[in-house]
Design a protein around this motif. Structure first.
Motif, PDB file in Angstrom:
ATOM      1  N   HIS A 109       6.078  -5.464  18.007  1.00 24.19           N
ATOM      2  CA  HIS A 109       7.525  -5.753  17.675  1.00 24.19           C
ATOM      3  C   HIS A 109       7.351  -6.458  16.392  1.00 24.19           C
ATOM      4  CE1 HIS A 109       8.626  -4.181  21.202  1.00 24.19           C
ATOM      5  NE2 HIS A 109       8.025  -5.046  22.189  1.00 24.19           N
ATOM      6  N   ASP A 110       6.402  -6.126  15.474  1.00 27.93           N
ATOM      7  CA  ASP A 110       6.015  -6.970  13.987  1.00 27.93           C
ATOM      8  C   ASP A 110       7.096  -6.350  13.270  1.00 27.93           C
ATOM      9  OD1 ASP A 110       4.811  -8.503  12.448  1.00 27.93           O
ATOM     10  OD2 ASP A 110       3.318  -6.806  11.826  1.00 27.93           O
ATOM     11  N   GLY A 111       7.554  -7.051  12.221  1.00 26.60           N
ATOM     12  CA  GLY A 111       8.616  -6.678  11.030  1.00 26.60           C
ATOM     13  C   GLY A 111       7.820  -5.693  10.036  1.00 26.60           C
ATOM     14  N   MET A 112       8.641  -4.649   9.659  1.00 25.37           N
ATOM     15  CA  MET A 112       8.292  -3.901   8.701  1.00 25.37           C
ATOM     16  C   MET A 112       8.835  -4.514   7.383  1.00 25.37           C
ATOM     17  SD  MET A 112       6.686  -1.132   7.828  1.00 25.37           S
ATOM     18  CE  MET A 112       6.577   0.186   9.311  1.00 25.37           C
ATOM     19  N   ASN A 113       7.766  -4.981   6.617  1.00 22.65           N
ATOM     20  CA  ASN A 113       8.349  -5.683   5.418  1.00 22.65           C
ATOM     21  C   ASN A 113       7.757  -4.835   4.344  1.00 22.65           C
ATOM     22  OD1 ASN A 113       5.333  -6.297   5.147  1.00 22.65           O
ATOM     23  ND2 ASN A 113       5.718  -8.352   5.795  1.00 22.65           N
ATOM     24  N   GLY A 114       7.934  -5.026   3.020  1.00 21.35           N
ATOM     25  CA  GLY A 114       7.515  -4.141   1.772  1.00 21.35           C
ATOM     26  C   GLY A 114       6.015  -4.063   1.799  1.00 21.35           C
ATOM     27  N   VAL A 115       5.285  -5.153   2.042  1.00 18.30           N
ATOM     28  CA  VAL A 115       3.748  -4.921   2.101  1.00 18.30           C
ATOM     29  C   VAL A 115       3.365  -3.879   2.926  1.00 18.30           C
ATOM     30  CG1 VAL A 115       1.794  -6.241   2.125  1.00 18.30           C
ATOM     31  CG2 VAL A 115       3.434  -7.312   1.070  1.00 18.30           C
ATOM     32  N   LYS A 116       3.754  -3.953   4.193  1.00 14.55           N
ATOM     33  CA  LYS A 116       3.390  -2.863   4.958  1.00 14.55           C
ATOM     34  C   LYS A 116       3.916  -1.577   4.573  1.00 14.55           C
ATOM     35  CE  LYS A 116       3.221  -5.841   9.156  1.00 14.55           C
ATOM     36  NZ  LYS A 116       3.807  -6.279  10.107  1.00 14.55           N
ATOM     37  N   VAL A 117       4.921  -1.232   3.966  1.00 17.00           N
ATOM     38  CA  VAL A 117       5.603  -0.007   3.633  1.00 17.00           C
ATOM     39  C   VAL A 117       4.561   0.299   2.439  1.00 17.00           C
ATOM     40  CG1 VAL A 117       7.343   1.321   2.569  1.00 17.00           C
ATOM     41  CG2 VAL A 117       8.076  -0.490   4.206  1.00 17.00           C
ATOM     42  N   LEU A 118       4.260  -0.475   1.428  1.00 16.89           N
ATOM     43  CA  LEU A 118       3.231  -0.078   0.392  1.00 16.89           C
ATOM     44  C   LEU A 118       2.174   0.308   1.052  1.00 16.89           C
ATOM     45  CD1 LEU A 118       3.297  -0.123  -2.682  1.00 16.89           C
ATOM     46  CD2 LEU A 118       2.510  -2.334  -2.737  1.00 16.89           C
ATOM     47  N   ALA A 119       1.382  -0.334   1.962  1.00 17.87           N
ATOM     48  CA  ALA A 119       0.209  -0.271   2.580  1.00 17.87           C
ATOM     49  C   ALA A 119       0.142   1.384   3.278  1.00 17.87           C
ATOM     50  CB  ALA A 119      -0.376  -1.132   3.294  1.00 17.87           C
ATOM     51  N   MET A 120       1.401   1.545   3.493  1.00 16.89           N
ATOM     52  CA  MET A 120       1.437   2.641   4.448  1.00 16.89           C
ATOM     53  C   MET A 120       1.594   3.842   3.565  1.00 16.89           C
ATOM     54  SD  MET A 120       3.737   3.785   7.784  1.00 16.89           S
ATOM     55  CE  MET A 120       5.191   3.668   6.982  1.00 16.89           C
ATOM     56  N   LEU A 121       2.518   3.787   2.481  1.00 14.97           N
ATOM     57  CA  LEU A 121       2.439   4.813   1.389  1.00 14.97           C
ATOM     58  C   LEU A 121       1.240   5.010   0.477  1.00 14.97           C
ATOM     59  CD1 LEU A 121       6.160   3.956  -0.075  1.00 14.97           C
ATOM     60  CD2 LEU A 121       5.485   5.533   1.471  1.00 14.97           C
ATOM     61  N   ILE A 122       0.294   3.747   0.240  1.00 16.78           N
ATOM     62  CA  ILE A 122      -1.063   4.276  -0.277  1.00 16.78           C
ATOM     63  C   ILE A 122      -1.675   4.933   0.581  1.00 16.78           C
ATOM     64  CG2 ILE A 122      -2.949   2.835  -1.063  1.00 16.78           C
ATOM     65  CD1 ILE A 122      -1.028   0.934  -2.397  1.00 16.78           C
ATOM     66  N   ALA A 123      -1.727   4.498   1.907  1.00 17.29           N
ATOM     67  CA  ALA A 123      -2.465   5.248   2.827  1.00 17.29           C
ATOM     68  C   ALA A 123      -2.218   6.979   2.910  1.00 17.29           C
ATOM     69  CB  ALA A 123      -2.628   4.830   4.276  1.00 17.29           C
ATOM     70  N   ILE A 124      -1.193   7.243   3.024  1.00 16.65           N
ATOM     71  CA  ILE A 124      -0.614   8.440   2.978  1.00 16.65           C
ATOM     72  C   ILE A 124      -0.868   9.163   1.785  1.00 16.65           C
ATOM     73  CG2 ILE A 124       1.493   9.878   2.928  1.00 16.65           C
ATOM     74  CD1 ILE A 124       2.804   7.945   4.917  1.00 16.65           C
ATOM     75  N   TRP A 125      -0.644   8.658   0.530  1.00 13.14           N
ATOM     76  CA  TRP A 125      -1.199   8.958  -0.641  1.00 13.14           C
ATOM     77  C   TRP A 125      -2.915   9.495  -0.718  1.00 13.14           C
ATOM     78  CZ3 TRP A 125      -1.548   5.970  -5.658  1.00 13.14           C
ATOM     79  CH2 TRP A 125      -1.690   6.604  -6.934  1.00 13.14           C
TER      80      TRP A 125
END
Length: 159
Positions: A109-125
């Motif tokens: 139940h961790d919050g989804m913040n900008g850093v996590k979204v950016l890390a996820m997008l970089i990993a997908i990229w």
């Protein structure tokens, strides 16, 4: 790792997988402990333990769960590497990277913040770049094979 199995160890058994994992973990543990003491961070461990929001038991269980989870992940990854191929192991580990923030949100139940979204997008990229490069390499290999086949057929048809 695959080079280690092929050139140095010259065997790909599960016992060697576990042994290699053990050696890597010992070195990582020594470097981490040395860094902990050199930086002086060891002084704050007690305060962190005492101030953990959900209690001391939860803190210890989190540490144990994290350690066990990483061991399972790395043993599985090294097993994939030794039993299948380094390419497949890399694909699986690269694919797993964007899943970590998603699992943290779902299970902890961790919050989804900008850093996590950016890390996820970089990993997908990174994963998509990896797949695209593999596609390009495969296309190039097929073209070289096709060109050599044409040359062989051309020479075969000469009188």
């Amino acid at each position: 790792m695959q080079l280690t199995f092929d050139a140095v160890i010259k065997a790909q058994t599960f016992s060697w997988v576990l042994e290699l994992q053990m050696y890597c973990n010992i070195i990582a543990c020594l470097v981490t402990v040395a860094g902990l003491f050199i930086s002086g961070e060891w002084k704050g461990i007690t305060a962190e333990f005492e101030g953990y929001k959900t209690g001391k038991t939860s803190y210890i269980l989190t540490l144990i769960g994290t350690a066990v989870g990483w061991q399972v992940f790395f043993i599985g990854l090294v097993s994939l590497l030794s039993l299948i191929s380094s390419l497949f192991a890399n694909v699986i580990s690269t694919l797993a990277l964007p899943l970590v923030p998603v699992f943290a949100v779902i299970f902890f139940h961790d919050g989804m913040n900008g850093v996590k979204v950016l890390a996820m997008l970089i990993a997908i990229w990174g994963f998509l770049s990896y797949i695209y490069q593999h596609y390009l390499d495969d296309s190039k290999a097929k073209k070289v094979e096709e060109d050599s086949r044409k040359e062989i057929n051309q020479f075969a048809s000469l009188p």
